[in-house]
Write a protein that holds these residues in place. Sequence first.
Motif, PDB file in Angstrom:
ATOM      1  N   TYR A   1      -6.079 127.748 -69.978  1.00  0.00           N
ATOM      2  CA  TYR A   1      -6.668 127.749 -68.642  1.00  0.00           C
ATOM      3  C   TYR A   1      -8.104 127.247 -68.673  1.00  0.00           C
ATOM      4  O   TYR A   1      -8.788 127.325 -69.701  1.00  0.00           O
ATOM      5  CB  TYR A   1      -6.638 129.156 -68.020  1.00  0.00           C
ATOM      6  CG  TYR A   1      -7.512 130.169 -68.728  1.00  0.00           C
ATOM      7  CD1 TYR A   1      -8.857 130.316 -68.387  1.00  0.00           C
ATOM      8  CD2 TYR A   1      -6.997 130.970 -69.733  1.00  0.00           C
ATOM      9  CE1 TYR A   1      -9.663 131.236 -69.039  1.00  0.00           C
ATOM     10  CE2 TYR A   1      -7.788 131.895 -70.384  1.00  0.00           C
ATOM     11  CZ  TYR A   1      -9.122 132.021 -70.040  1.00  0.00           C
ATOM     12  OH  TYR A   1      -9.911 132.923 -70.685  1.00  0.00           O
ATOM     13  N   VAL A   2      -8.534 126.722 -67.524  1.00  0.00           N
ATOM     14  CA  VAL A   2      -9.920 126.364 -67.263  1.00  0.00           C
ATOM     15  C   VAL A   2     -10.219 126.907 -65.875  1.00  0.00           C
ATOM     16  O   VAL A   2      -9.428 126.701 -64.943  1.00  0.00           O
ATOM     17  CB  VAL A   2     -10.160 124.842 -67.306  1.00  0.00           C
ATOM     18  CG1 VAL A   2     -11.613 124.504 -67.008  1.00  0.00           C
ATOM     19  CG2 VAL A   2      -9.728 124.259 -68.648  1.00  0.00           C
ATOM     20  N   PHE A   3     -11.337 127.616 -65.732  1.00  0.00           N
ATOM     21  CA  PHE A   3     -11.673 128.288 -64.478  1.00  0.00           C
ATOM     22  C   PHE A   3     -13.162 128.073 -64.230  1.00  0.00           C
ATOM     23  O   PHE A   3     -13.991 128.455 -65.049  1.00  0.00           O
ATOM     24  CB  PHE A   3     -11.398 129.786 -64.631  1.00  0.00           C
ATOM     25  CG  PHE A   3     -11.143 130.523 -63.356  1.00  0.00           C
ATOM     26  CD1 PHE A   3      -9.934 131.138 -63.124  1.00  0.00           C
ATOM     27  CD2 PHE A   3     -12.125 130.633 -62.378  1.00  0.00           C
ATOM     28  CE1 PHE A   3      -9.685 131.852 -61.959  1.00  0.00           C
ATOM     29  CE2 PHE A   3     -11.897 131.339 -61.207  1.00  0.00           C
ATOM     30  CZ  PHE A   3     -10.663 131.948 -60.999  1.00  0.00           C
ATOM     31  N   THR A   4     -13.525 127.460 -63.106  1.00  0.00           N
ATOM     32  CA  THR A   4     -14.931 127.215 -62.773  1.00  0.00           C
ATOM     33  C   THR A   4     -15.282 127.897 -61.464  1.00  0.00           C
ATOM     34  O   THR A   4     -14.580 127.733 -60.465  1.00  0.00           O
ATOM     35  CB  THR A   4     -15.213 125.703 -62.661  1.00  0.00           C
ATOM     36  OG1 THR A   4     -14.896 125.082 -63.906  1.00  0.00           O
ATOM     37  CG2 THR A   4     -16.676 125.438 -62.330  1.00  0.00           C
ATOM     38  N   LEU A   5     -16.375 128.654 -61.500  1.00  0.00           N
ATOM     39  CA  LEU A   5     -16.910 129.319 -60.311  1.00  0.00           C
ATOM     40  C   LEU A   5     -18.299 128.761 -60.014  1.00  0.00           C
ATOM     41  O   LEU A   5     -19.049 128.422 -60.935  1.00  0.00           O
ATOM     42  CB  LEU A   5     -17.018 130.825 -60.527  1.00  0.00           C
ATOM     43  CG  LEU A   5     -15.714 131.594 -60.621  1.00  0.00           C
ATOM     44  CD1 LEU A   5     -15.978 133.036 -61.025  1.00  0.00           C
ATOM     45  CD2 LEU A   5     -14.979 131.548 -59.294  1.00  0.00           C
ATOM     46  N   ASP A   6     -18.631 128.695 -58.729  1.00  0.00           N
ATOM     47  CA  ASP A   6     -19.921 128.151 -58.311  1.00  0.00           C
ATOM     48  C   ASP A   6     -20.576 129.079 -57.296  1.00  0.00           C
ATOM     49  O   ASP A   6     -19.929 129.567 -56.374  1.00  0.00           O
ATOM     50  CB  ASP A   6     -19.702 126.772 -57.674  1.00  0.00           C
ATOM     51  CG  ASP A   6     -20.999 126.127 -57.244  1.00  0.00           C
ATOM     52  OD1 ASP A   6     -21.865 125.912 -58.101  1.00  0.00           O
ATOM     53  OD2 ASP A   6     -21.136 125.827 -56.037  1.00  0.00           O
ATOM     54  N   LEU A   7     -21.849 129.332 -57.505  1.00  0.00           N
ATOM     55  CA  LEU A   7     -22.695 129.993 -56.511  1.00  0.00           C
ATOM     56  C   LEU A   7     -23.613 128.890 -56.006  1.00  0.00           C
ATOM     57  O   LEU A   7     -24.557 128.504 -56.712  1.00  0.00           O
ATOM     58  CB  LEU A   7     -23.497 131.138 -57.129  1.00  0.00           C
ATOM     59  CG  LEU A   7     -22.708 132.362 -57.537  1.00  0.00           C
ATOM     60  CD1 LEU A   7     -23.595 133.339 -58.304  1.00  0.00           C
ATOM     61  CD2 LEU A   7     -22.111 133.046 -56.325  1.00  0.00           C
ATOM     62  N   PRO A   8     -23.324 128.318 -54.838  1.00  0.00           N
ATOM     63  CA  PRO A   8     -24.059 127.142 -54.357  1.00  0.00           C
ATOM     64  C   PRO A   8     -25.577 127.324 -54.432  1.00  0.00           C
ATOM     65  O   PRO A   8     -26.123 128.329 -53.989  1.00  0.00           O
ATOM     66  CB  PRO A   8     -23.587 126.999 -52.912  1.00  0.00           C
ATOM     67  CG  PRO A   8     -22.223 127.615 -52.914  1.00  0.00           C
ATOM     68  CD  PRO A   8     -22.327 128.767 -53.877  1.00  0.00           C
ATOM     69  N   GLY A   9     -26.204 126.335 -55.053  1.00  0.00           N
ATOM     70  CA  GLY A   9     -27.648 126.342 -55.185  1.00  0.00           C
ATOM     71  C   GLY A   9     -28.185 127.272 -56.263  1.00  0.00           C
ATOM     72  O   GLY A   9     -29.390 127.322 -56.484  1.00  0.00           O
ATOM     73  N   ARG A  10     -27.298 128.014 -56.924  1.00  0.00           N
ATOM     74  CA  ARG A  10     -27.759 128.974 -57.926  1.00  0.00           C
ATOM     75  C   ARG A  10     -27.212 128.693 -59.315  1.00  0.00           C
ATOM     76  O   ARG A  10     -27.960 128.568 -60.260  1.00  0.00           O
ATOM     77  CB  ARG A  10     -27.383 130.400 -57.505  1.00  0.00           C
ATOM     78  CG  ARG A  10     -28.126 130.858 -56.258  1.00  0.00           C
ATOM     79  CD  ARG A  10     -27.724 132.230 -55.789  1.00  0.00           C
ATOM     80  NE  ARG A  10     -27.756 133.209 -56.862  1.00  0.00           N
ATOM     81  CZ  ARG A  10     -27.092 134.352 -56.809  1.00  0.00           C
ATOM     82  NH1 ARG A  10     -26.339 134.644 -55.773  1.00  0.00           N
ATOM     83  NH2 ARG A  10     -27.162 135.205 -57.800  1.00  0.00           N
TER      84      ARG A  10
END
Length: 80
Positions: free
Chosen positions: A21-30
């Motif tokens: 698996y590959v899992f990417t999370l983003d907190l915009p601007g952070r």
Amino acid sequence: MSSQTQQAPAPAAAGQGSHHYVFTLDLPGRMSSTWYGTITPATGASRHDVFIALRNQISDQHPELSTGNVVFFSLEPNRL
């Protein structure tokens, strides 16, 4: 980054789970963070079950990412 392995009948590469698996999370601007590894889903588990389990595992280990946007998720059999 961590991987989780459970017993299942699917054969896997030595010492690895049956799926990668590959899992990417983003907190915009952070921040943006990516995890990868192998997992052997429980017998009868769906792709969604694995998605939720991985999302929960990441959120438990990194509470600041619990509200992060999923920008990428891949779950594939761990074979060539």
